[in-house]
Every structure is written in structure tokens, then in C-alpha cells.
Design an enzyme around this catalytic site. Structure first.
Site, short mmCIF file in Angstrom:
data_model
loop_
_atom_site.label_atom_id
_atom_site.label_comp_id
_atom_site.label_asym_id
_atom_site.label_seq_id
_atom_site.Cartn_x
_atom_site.Cartn_y
_atom_site.Cartn_z
N HIS A 21 0.85 -1.19 0.00
CA HIS A 21 0.00 0.00 0.00
C HIS A 21 0.89 1.24 0.00
O HIS A 21 1.24 1.77 1.05
CB HIS A 21 -0.93 -0.04 1.23
CG HIS A 21 -1.94 1.08 1.27
ND1 HIS A 21 -3.08 1.02 2.07
CD2 HIS A 21 -2.00 2.27 0.63
CE1 HIS A 21 -3.77 2.13 1.91
NE2 HIS A 21 -3.12 2.92 1.05
N HIS A 23 1.24 4.79 -2.58
CA HIS A 23 0.84 5.55 -3.77
C HIS A 23 2.09 6.21 -4.31
O HIS A 23 2.73 7.00 -3.59
CB HIS A 23 -0.19 6.62 -3.40
CG HIS A 23 -1.42 6.04 -2.75
ND1 HIS A 23 -2.57 5.79 -3.45
CD2 HIS A 23 -1.66 5.65 -1.48
CE1 HIS A 23 -3.47 5.27 -2.63
NE2 HIS A 23 -2.95 5.17 -1.43
N HIS A 200 -9.44 0.68 -1.26
CA HIS A 200 -9.42 1.38 0.02
C HIS A 200 -10.83 1.30 0.59
O HIS A 200 -11.81 1.61 -0.11
CB HIS A 200 -9.09 2.86 -0.18
CG HIS A 200 -7.64 3.16 -0.42
ND1 HIS A 200 -6.91 2.57 -1.41
CD2 HIS A 200 -6.79 4.02 0.23
CE1 HIS A 200 -5.67 3.05 -1.38
NE2 HIS A 200 -5.57 3.92 -0.39
N GLU A 203 -11.25 3.33 5.94
CA GLU A 203 -10.24 4.28 6.43
C GLU A 203 -11.03 5.37 7.16
O GLU A 203 -11.00 5.43 8.39
CB GLU A 203 -9.42 4.86 5.27
CG GLU A 203 -8.38 5.90 5.69
CD GLU A 203 -7.69 6.59 4.50
OE1 GLU A 203 -8.18 6.50 3.36
OE2 GLU A 203 -6.63 7.22 4.75
N ASP A 281 1.77 4.08 2.72
CA ASP A 281 0.70 4.87 2.09
C ASP A 281 1.29 6.00 1.24
O ASP A 281 1.40 5.86 0.02
CB ASP A 281 -0.27 5.41 3.14
CG ASP A 281 -1.67 5.69 2.59
OD1 ASP A 281 -1.91 5.44 1.40
OD2 ASP A 281 -2.53 6.16 3.36
N ASP A 282 1.65 7.13 1.88
CA ASP A 282 2.20 8.29 1.17
C ASP A 282 3.40 8.80 1.97
O ASP A 282 3.32 9.81 2.67
CB ASP A 282 1.13 9.38 1.06
CG ASP A 282 -0.08 8.89 0.28
OD1 ASP A 282 -0.01 8.81 -0.95
OD2 ASP A 282 -1.09 8.54 0.93
#
Ligand code: HPA
Ligand code: ZN
Length: 343
Positions: A21, A23, A200, A203, A281-282
Site C-alpha cells: 500500500h 501511492h 481502500h 479508512e 501509504d504516502d
């Protein structure tokens, strides 16, 4: 912050693991955003790297997404996408990642007039180089759920000439108000093409969105999924069916899904028998890469080496590779555990 034994941190960072996961647009560091903006003559709304970084004070998912899409606006050429991919893959390898399944958001780019071919060719360049260096990696195309079903269909069709360049589809962006059911037909078409499916869900959205992702999209993994804990029947199902959950602790703290790492539900999720993984994630926006997510989360929640090894094992088991490749990954993990036992 919880104090961390350096030997434990070294063990966690070195654990052979999969990142499931991340991005790719969320790996763009502020310095890179400014460098690409200058290279491409793109105007930014921020005066300096420091001013941009200072804006990374998020209150929820949407407040992050607004800045994340602005940051991605500096990406124009295939080489920009290749540079971004190379930088992430090098950092991931240094964090013990032996398998990366990387999300990309084509609509963020095609909406600005960047061709699908530019995005995919650039990213593929970086992945091919990493593969040549021994990394296992693939792309997953994500649909932006705040856009229409029609737009998602158009995106899938625009990507079909590059069908071999990605292994699956996902669903990201603003969750609440955009339930998985909105994209059931698009995902049916993707499945018919032999693509893997993730989404997703849970969340910021309710547990029912997780149920929809499983039943209406055919999701094989759930990205985030932390709100499953609000529904005991769903937890039992996710545990029984061993649905992998790609949890992102730093993200959840930065986007205020939970207040502090010490309060993160990951430990409760493990205790409920869920197939939990740890991911970044980011990472450019949330304060650290996958290695730091492992280290600080394990420290904050009091998870020991055995628990961390179980999380890494789950990540490798949950990856979309053939059985022989997976067996090779698990053998690498076992060799690492044997080599570090007692260290
Ligand atoms: N949630 C939804 N969309 C996203 C995220 C996320 O955590 N990161 C990048 N796009
Ligand atoms: Zn995400």
C-alpha cells in the site's frame, strides 16, 4: 515518543517484507516537487520547500488529498515518472522491501493532459530497472472514487493498450460519499480482464464499505480497513477468510483516523486474528517510509520480534505473485530470522 532499541530497529528495517500500500504520487518529496516544477516550468502555490512542508498539517483525508494532487501537478514527462519511481524503489529496497505493489493514479495526470502512455511508460522504466537489480515489483492502477463511473471506465479502456504493465486495479481518493458500489461494473470488467482487485475501504468510511468492497468489487485485499473493528461480524469474517488488510499507521495518525501511534488499533487487529500488514501509504507526506512505520509502530504498541516477523510474513503471503516466487520470499524471511536469532 517511545524509546527504541537500535538493534530492534535494525532487525525491523532489515526484515524481508512486501509493501502493498504505497501511492507512487505520495512518495514525491518536497525537494523533488520543487526540482520538477523548475525543470518543467510549473508554477507552485508555495514559495519554498519549507513553505510546502509547513502546509503538511492535515486534519483529515480531504485536507491531505488537496495538497497531494497539487504536488502531483509537477509530473509531466515519462522521465519525471521514472525519476519518482526510481527514488521510491531505492528507498524501499533499503527498508527491506523485496516485493512492492505500487499504486498509481492515472486520472490525476490524464485530467491535466498527460497521456496514459507517458505515465505508464515512465513508471515501467523505473520498475524494469529495479527488477534488473533483483527487486520484485508491479503496478496497480487506482481509480479516483470522487470521479464518475464513466470516467473510471474511460480510464480502464485507455490503459488497455498497456494491459501487461499493471497487475491489478484499486480504488482510492475521497472515501465517504463514494461507496464501492459506485464502481461495481468497472471492477467486474477489470476482473474479466484477469486483473487483481484491491480497494481502500474503512479508512474514514464505515465498515459497510469494506463489505461492499469484498462482495461488490471482489476485493482480494482491503487497503486500510481499520474501521472493521466497529463490526464484530465483519472482523470474524475477515479473520476467517484471511483477507489481508494493508494498514498504514503513520497515515492514520497524520489524517487523524487515530490520535496517536500508541492508540493505533493495529495491535487489537492482530489479536482479533486479522491478516494485518504495515505499509507507508504516502511516505513523503506522512513522516516516514515503511521501515519507520514498522519501527515506531512496534515500539509504540509493544510488539516484539515475533509479532513483527508475523506481519512481514503476512505481507509476503498477501502479495500477488505465483506460488514458487512466494515460497522464495518466505525462504528469504526465514533465512533472515535464522541469521538474526539471538542477535
Ligand atoms: N486514502 C485514499 N486515497 C488516497 C490515500 C489514502 O490513504 N493516499 C493517496 N490517495
Ligand atoms: Zn492509500
Amino acid at each position: 515518543m517511545t524509546s527504541i532499541d537500535p538493534a530492534f530497529a535494525t532487525f525491523l528495517v532489515g526484515l524481508p517484507k512486501a509493501e502493498l500500500h504505497v501511492h507512487i504520487e505520495g512518495t514525491l518529496e518536497p525537494e523533488t516537487i520543487f526540482r520538477l516544477a523548475a525543470r518543467n516550468g510549473v508554477a507552485l502555490a508555495y514559495e519554498s520547500v519549507e513553505a510546502l512542508r509547513a502546509a503538511y498539517a492535515f486534519t483529515d483525508l480531504q485536507s491531505f488529498l488537496d495538497i497531494y494532487y497539487a504536488g502531483a501537478s509537477v509530473l509531466l514527462t515519462a522521465e519525471d515518472f521514472a525519476d519518482m519511481g526510481r527514488a521510491y524503489l531505492a528507498r524501499a529496497a533499503a527498508d527491506g522491501v523485496i516485493r512492492a505493489e505500487i499504486f498509481f493514479d492515472p486520472q490525476t495526470h490524464t485530467a491535466r493532459g498527460v497521456a496514459m502512455a507517458t505515465v505508464i511508460e515512465g513508471l515501467t522504466r523505473a520498475l524494469d530497472e529495479a527488477r534488473a537489480g533483483g527487486m520484485s515489483c508491479d503496478l496497480i492502477l487506482c481509480f479516483l472514487r470522487h470521479l464518475s463511473e464513466e470516467d473510471a471506465f474511460a480510464t480502464l479502456r485507455a490503459a488497455l493498450p498497456f494491459r501487461d504493465a499493471f497487475i491489478g486495479v484499486g480504488l482510492d481518493s475521497s472515501e465517504v460519499g463514494h461507496p464501492p458500489e459506485k464502481f461495481a461494473r468497472v471492477f467486474a470488467e477489470a476482473r474479466a480482464l484477469g486483473l487483481h482487485v484491491v480497494a481502500h475501504a474503512g479508512e474514514e468510511g464505515p465498515p459497510d464499505y469494506i463489505v461492499q468492497a469484498l462482495d461488490l468489487l471482489g476485493a482480494e485485499r482491503i487497503d486500510h480497513g481499520v474501521r472493521c473493528l466497529e463490526d464484530a461480524d465483519l472482523v470474524a469474517r475477515l479473520a476467517r477468510e484471511r483477507v489481508p488488510l494493508t494498514v498504514c499507521p503513520f497515515s492514520n495518525v497524520k489524517l487523524r483516523v487515530c490520535d496517536r501511534l500508541e492508540d493505533h488499533p493495529l495491535r487489537r487487529m492482530l489479536e482479533a486474528g486479522l491478516a494485518v500488514t504495515i505499509n507507508s501509504d504516502d511516505p513523503a507526506y506522512f513522516g516516514g517510509q515503511i521501515g519507520a512505520n514498522y519501527v515506531q509502530t512496534c515500539a509504540a504498541l509493544g510488539l516484539d520480534r515475533a509479532a513483527a516477523a508475523r506481519i512481514a510474513r503476512t505481507s509476503l503471503e498477501a502479495s500477488f505473485v505465483d506460488a514458487a516466487t512466494k515460497a522464495g520470499f518466505l525462504a528469504r524471511l526465514d533465512a533472515h530470522l535464522a541469521a538474526t536469532a539471538g542477535a
